[in-house]
Design a protein around this motif. Structure first.
Motif, PDB file in Angstrom:
ATOM      1  N   SER A  60       0.831  -1.206   0.000  1.00 58.16           N
ATOM      2  CA  SER A  60       0.000   0.000   0.000  1.00 58.16           C
ATOM      3  C   SER A  60       0.864   1.254   0.000  1.00 58.16           C
ATOM      4  N   HIS A  63       1.985   1.798  -3.566  1.00 58.10           N
ATOM      5  CA  HIS A  63       0.890   2.325  -4.371  1.00 58.10           C
ATOM      6  C   HIS A  63       0.678   3.810  -4.075  1.00 58.10           C
ATOM      7  N   GLN A  66       3.363   6.078  -5.660  1.00 59.87           N
ATOM      8  CA  GLN A  66       3.198   6.339  -7.091  1.00 59.87           C
ATOM      9  C   GLN A  66       2.014   7.264  -7.371  1.00 59.87           C
ATOM     10  N   SER A  90       2.088  -3.229  -7.398  1.00 57.25           N
ATOM     11  CA  SER A  90       1.758  -1.856  -7.008  1.00 57.25           C
ATOM     12  C   SER A  90       1.699  -0.932  -8.218  1.00 57.25           C
ATOM     13  N   TRP A  93      -1.711  -1.691 -10.028  1.00 54.92           N
ATOM     14  CA  TRP A  93      -2.902  -1.205  -9.333  1.00 54.92           C
ATOM     15  C   TRP A  93      -3.356   0.161  -9.863  1.00 54.92           C
ATOM     16  N   SER A  94      -2.445   0.905 -10.439  1.00 55.31           N
ATOM     17  CA  SER A  94      -2.797   2.219 -10.996  1.00 55.31           C
ATOM     18  C   SER A  94      -3.028   2.175 -12.499  1.00 55.31           C
ATOM     19  N   TYR A 235      -8.194   5.345  -0.369  1.00 55.83           N
ATOM     20  CA  TYR A 235      -8.082   3.936   0.008  1.00 55.83           C
ATOM     21  C   TYR A 235      -8.019   3.824   1.532  1.00 55.83           C
ATOM     22  N   TYR A 237      -5.665   2.502   3.643  1.00 52.62           N
ATOM     23  CA  TYR A 237      -4.287   2.014   3.686  1.00 52.62           C
ATOM     24  C   TYR A 237      -3.623   2.369   5.018  1.00 52.62           C
TER      25      TYR A 237
END
Length: 379
Positions: A60, A63, A66, A90, A93-94, A235, A237
């Motif tokens: 997380s 992520h 970024q 990670s 995920w984007s 999120y 996170y």
């Protein structure tokens, strides 16, 4: 048979229990609370930068890093290949694409020349991994990033307590990301942290790690009834305050834990340095290696699986090292990366933790010496 020797083991006790009790008494157990804030302040001393955001895990944190740096769907990120696939995940995920780059044969971190060769017009950043805690070549990577206008992230999942040319892990890139999983040098069972010297990046990550709003603690004591608005996707996170309490105690132990692991690594080197059937890890110049894991290379003539099973039969915990990410099916067709692929095929992790006794270290080394001398050749 002697008691089994675990591959990894946390160092926890009364100090961690006392911190958890304090969290229970505070009444704030959930994420991003006062104990998390205390941990974040303490962790800035470890990372050597001004801002820490406590997270649910290292994935997380990667992520969030970024996202804070502005990654977009369709971008490419160059990633050191020899790593647990959370690093590549990670990026995906984007909606971006990880482009894996081969690694150095000696210390297993990403090869700067391979990074340079992997950059395209779609590249926006580089994620360098510190394999098993040893920092990558950050001076060279920084120069490449600056030359091409890219951001640089340090995947410091295993690197708490490490350093590079006198600078601590966490201060070597635009953002660094740590893991506190149960196998790491300091642990709360799970958890992570994002560290940066850039206040704007930290603020951006903090907003996104709490569903896109400011954490509830920021509204404590308000004279009105503030009602936050959700203006972008965020999120959950956050690290819990229970985990943060454990981490406060672990930070008190960090120096001793790293010293103990390094002493084990030194002893292994003395006891197995003459073996022709294995390659031992090395600590590069101007680095402090925290040895989250101790990984040896098994000679290509030997069957690594058979070696592992024989060691386990003798009560010695072991497992493969980490992954050559580019061969994982999730990532689709990737260019061959021969160094990383070879490390993935030959590496074997043997017991490494701060609780190992001298007798246990001796027993591990003797078992390795005996097993690699057996006729366990590859079919």
């Amino acid at each position: 048979m002697n008691n089994p020797i675990a591959l990894g083991q946390p160092t926890v006790g009364a100090e961690e229990l006392a911190q958890v009790q304090r969290v229970f008494e505070s009444g704030w157990l959930s994420g991003a609370g006062p104990t998390c804030q205390a941990f974040e302040r303490r962790f800035t001393e470890v990372s050597g930068v001004g801002h820490t955001v406590a997270t649910s895990n290292c994935g997380s944190a990667l992520h969030l890093a970024q996202l804070a740096l502005g990654i977009s769907r369709g971008d490419e990120v160059v990633v050191g290949d020899y790593t647990f696939p959370a690093t590549g995940h990670s990026v995906m995920w984007s909606g971006a694409t990880p482009v894996f780059a081969d690694v150095r044969q000696d210390i297993w971190s990403v090869d700067p020349d391979a990074v340079e060769a992997s950059i395209t017009e779609r590249t926006v950043g580089i994620i360098a991994v510190d394999p098993f805690g040893q920092p990558a070549d950050y001076d060279e990577l920084r120069a490449i990033a600056d030359r091409h206008g890219l951001w640089l992230v340090e995947d410091a999942a295993c690197a708490a307590g490490a350093s590079y040319k006198g600078r601590p892990a966490g201060s070597l890139a635009d953002i660094a990301c740590f893991s506190f999983h149960g196998r790491k040098g300091i642990t709360a069972g799970e958890g992570g942290a994002l560290s940066t010297d850039d206040a704007e990046l930290a603020d951006r990550a903090r907003k996104l790690h709490t569903y896109g709003i400011a954490p509830a603690l920021s509204r404590e004591g308000a004279a009105t009834l503030p009602v936050p608005e959700f203006d972008e996707l965020g999120y959950n996170y956050r690290m819990s305050d229970v985990q943060a309490g454990i981490m406060l105690a672990q930070l008190d132990r960090l120096e001793t834990l790293v010293a103990n692991r390094r002493a084990v690594a030194t002893a292994y080197g003395e006891l197995m340095g003459d073996l022709e059937q294995v390659v031992l890890p090395v600590e590069a110049d101007a680095r402090v290696h925290p040895y989250q894991s101790y990984v040896i290379g098994i000679h290509p003539s030997l069957d690594r699986g058979a070696v592992a099973l024989e060691l386990r039969a003798r009560g010695i915990g072991c497992n493969f090292g980490t992954y050559a990410s580019h061969v994982q099916p999730l990532y689709g067709e990737q260019k061959p990366l021969p160094v990383s692929a070879e490390l993935f095929a030959r590496h074997l992790a043997i017991p490494m933790h701060a609780n190992l006794t001298q007798d246990e270290v001796q027993r591990v080394a003797e078992a390795v010496r005996e097993v690699v001398s057996l006729d366990l050749v590859r079919a």
